[in-house]
Design a protein around this motif. Sequence first.
Motif, short mmCIF file in Angstrom:
data_model
loop_
_atom_site.label_atom_id
_atom_site.label_comp_id
_atom_site.label_asym_id
_atom_site.label_seq_id
_atom_site.Cartn_x
_atom_site.Cartn_y
_atom_site.Cartn_z
N ILE A 23 0.15 0.08 7.86
CA ILE A 23 1.36 0.64 7.65
C ILE A 23 1.71 1.53 8.83
O ILE A 23 2.89 1.40 9.27
N ASP A 24 0.74 2.11 9.47
CA ASP A 24 0.91 3.22 10.69
C ASP A 24 1.31 2.23 11.95
O ASP A 24 2.22 2.33 12.81
N LEU A 25 0.80 0.82 11.82
CA LEU A 25 1.44 -0.15 13.01
C LEU A 25 2.94 -0.60 12.83
O LEU A 25 3.43 -1.37 13.59
N GLY A 26 3.49 -0.09 11.52
CA GLY A 26 4.88 -0.61 11.08
C GLY A 26 5.04 -1.47 10.35
O GLY A 26 6.23 -2.18 9.95
N HIS A 27 4.02 -2.00 9.51
CA HIS A 27 4.22 -3.16 8.79
C HIS A 27 4.26 -2.68 7.38
O HIS A 27 3.93 -1.59 6.83
N GLU A 28 5.05 -3.42 6.37
CA GLU A 28 5.09 -3.22 5.06
C GLU A 28 3.59 -3.72 4.37
O GLU A 28 3.36 -5.01 4.77
N VAL A 29 3.06 -3.05 3.29
CA VAL A 29 1.84 -3.80 2.55
C VAL A 29 2.22 -3.84 1.33
O VAL A 29 2.58 -2.86 0.65
N ILE A 30 1.63 -5.09 0.82
CA ILE A 30 1.46 -5.18 -0.59
C ILE A 30 0.23 -5.29 -1.21
O ILE A 30 -0.32 -6.13 -0.42
N GLU A 31 -0.33 -4.42 -1.91
CA GLU A 31 -1.75 -4.47 -2.51
C GLU A 31 -2.00 -5.75 -3.53
O GLU A 31 -1.03 -5.37 -4.40
N TYR A 32 -2.97 -6.22 -3.72
CA TYR A 32 -3.34 -7.15 -4.67
C TYR A 32 -4.62 -6.64 -5.33
O TYR A 32 -5.51 -6.54 -4.52
N GLY A 33 -4.82 -6.57 -6.51
CA GLY A 33 -6.06 -6.36 -7.02
C GLY A 33 -6.25 -5.05 -7.44
O GLY A 33 -5.25 -4.23 -7.41
N GLU A 34 -7.46 -4.56 -7.98
CA GLU A 34 -7.82 -3.50 -8.52
C GLU A 34 -8.00 -2.55 -7.26
O GLU A 34 -8.21 -2.93 -6.14
#
Length: 155
Positions: A23-34
């Motif tokens: 995220i700090d690098l400027g990307h969007e993150v989608i998290e998968y799993g618990e």
Amino acid sequence: MKIGIGADHNAIELKDELKKYVIDLGHEVIEYGEDSACTEIDYPGIAFKVAEAINSREVERGILVCGTGLGMAIAAGKVPRIRAVTCHDTYSAERAQKSNDAQIITLGSKIIGPELAKHVVKIYLESSFPGGNSARKVQQITDREKEYLENKLGL
């Protein structure tokens, strides 16, 4: 870029650090799993979700973390059209993209520390597939996969 990230119970802490870093690098993150180290999470399900998200274009690339990174790479690679590789050094991370057009890298939380993992992820995300001689080789892999799915397995 939109990045899918996931981990089993062995790698929640490293996944959390990498998520913040990406995220700090400027990307969007989608998290998968618990998101709990207290619950045992089997890595194949997480790997399949991220690989399928790439195939459906929900995300562009994936980062998967387990104890060694190996199981995640094997599982993600079972999803058609996915190339997943384990990277514990920056050269492999660069080549994952430049030579193999890998959509997913995997890391092992019991093998790599958080600072090196961040460098590996940064190099992977900054690298792109140039085509050239490598495109021919990647196409050979894609063609063989298609052949097996259609002819050998009847899919």
